[in-house]
Design a protein around this motif. Structure first.
Motif, PDB file in Angstrom:
ATOM      1  N   GLN A 187       0.825  -1.204   0.000  1.00 30.63           N
ATOM      2  CA  GLN A 187       0.000   0.000   0.000  1.00 30.63           C
ATOM      3  C   GLN A 187       0.861   1.257   0.000  1.00 30.63           C
ATOM      4  N   GLN A 237       3.895   1.513  -1.295  1.00 28.78           N
ATOM      5  CA  GLN A 237       4.450   1.645  -2.639  1.00 28.78           C
ATOM      6  C   GLN A 237       3.392   2.133  -3.620  1.00 28.78           C
ATOM      7  N   LEU A 238       2.172   1.659  -3.465  1.00 35.16           N
ATOM      8  CA  LEU A 238       1.081   2.105  -4.324  1.00 35.16           C
ATOM      9  C   LEU A 238       0.832   3.599  -4.139  1.00 35.16           C
ATOM     10  N   ALA A 239       0.821   4.052  -2.890  1.00 32.28           N
ATOM     11  CA  ALA A 239       0.609   5.478  -2.626  1.00 32.28           C
ATOM     12  C   ALA A 239       1.733   6.310  -3.244  1.00 32.28           C
ATOM     13  N   THR A 240       2.967   5.822  -3.156  1.00 33.55           N
ATOM     14  CA  THR A 240       4.099   6.531  -3.746  1.00 33.55           C
ATOM     15  C   THR A 240       3.937   6.622  -5.263  1.00 33.55           C
ATOM     16  N   GLN A 241       3.574   5.511  -5.896  1.00 39.94           N
ATOM     17  CA  GLN A 241       3.394   5.495  -7.345  1.00 39.94           C
ATOM     18  C   GLN A 241       2.236   6.397  -7.772  1.00 39.94           C
ATOM     19  N   GLN A 242       1.163   6.420  -6.974  1.00 38.68           N
ATOM     20  CA  GLN A 242       0.033   7.288  -7.294  1.00 38.68           C
ATOM     21  C   GLN A 242       0.441   8.757  -7.196  1.00 38.68           C
ATOM     22  N   GLY A 243       1.288   9.073  -6.210  1.00 38.03           N
ATOM     23  CA  GLY A 243       1.791  10.441  -6.093  1.00 38.03           C
ATOM     24  C   GLY A 243       2.633  10.826  -7.295  1.00 38.03           C
ATOM     25  N   LYS A 244       3.483   9.907  -7.735  1.00 42.24           N
ATOM     26  CA  LYS A 244       4.303  10.174  -8.915  1.00 42.24           C
ATOM     27  C   LYS A 244       3.434  10.352 -10.154  1.00 42.24           C
ATOM     28  N   LEU A 245       2.396   9.526 -10.270  1.00 45.85           N
ATOM     29  CA  LEU A 245       1.489   9.632 -11.406  1.00 45.85           C
ATOM     30  C   LEU A 245       0.771  10.978 -11.400  1.00 45.85           C
ATOM     31  N   THR A 246       0.340  11.415 -10.240  1.00 46.79           N
ATOM     32  CA  THR A 246      -0.331  12.709 -10.119  1.00 46.79           C
ATOM     33  C   THR A 246       0.614  13.840 -10.521  1.00 46.79           C
ATOM     34  N   GLN A 278       1.047  13.796 -14.257  1.00 46.97           N
ATOM     35  CA  GLN A 278      -0.160  14.301 -14.926  1.00 46.97           C
ATOM     36  C   GLN A 278      -0.200  15.831 -14.848  1.00 46.97           C
TER      37      GLN A 278
END
Length: 147
Positions: A71, A73-82, A85
């Motif tokens: 979770q 790592q997922l939050a980190t990747q979502q932050g990078k994606l944001t 974008q």
């Protein structure tokens, strides 16, 4: 009972699961089996159950730690994606602004306007000449038909 550890892949992460299996021979037999009559001390039975509970709790804690790491790592990747974008949106806005500025500069430049007018007049002359050529070709065809 036998205890097995299984690995499962979820995305980039490996998750573990504990599988308790009863030997196949004992599961398939229908004969009645009587246990030995020796009594195990009550304290020993409680100790065995406590160790089993402790082992299960340890496995559950390891699995929860794995889930928490995933979770995170997922939050980190979502932050990078944001962030990516946002950068993409900013670049798109800059591109649109540059196109608008280019159009505005083109419209306000007298040399560009004069060249555009000359091109339009030349296109009209070409179109008129093509029409004349079509008419001449039709007249020639009519003349050849009459002969």
């Amino acid at each position: 009972m036998k205890e097995h550890k299984k690995l499962y892949k979820s995305g980039k992460l490996w998750l573990t699961a504990t599988v308790l299996a009863v030997a196949a021979g004992t599961a398939m037999t229908t004969t009645t089996v009587h246990a030995d009559t020796t009594n195990q001390p009550a304290g020993q039975q409680a100790s065995d159950k406590d160790s089993q509970i402790a082992a299960l709790q340890s496995d559950a804690k390891q699995q929860q730690d794995t889930i928490n790491n995933a979770q995170s790592q997922l939050a980190t990747q979502q932050g990078k994606l944001t962030d990516t974008q946002k950068q993409l949106d900013a670049a798109q806005a800059d591109y649109q602004k540059a196109l608008a500025e280019q159009d505005q500069a083109t419209q306000n430049d007298p040399d560009v306007q004069a060249a555009t007018t000359a091109v339009n007049k030349a296109q009209q002359k070409v179109s008129t000449a093509q029409d004349g050529a079509k008419q001449a070709a039709a007249a020639l065809s009519d003349a050849q038909t009459r002969q």
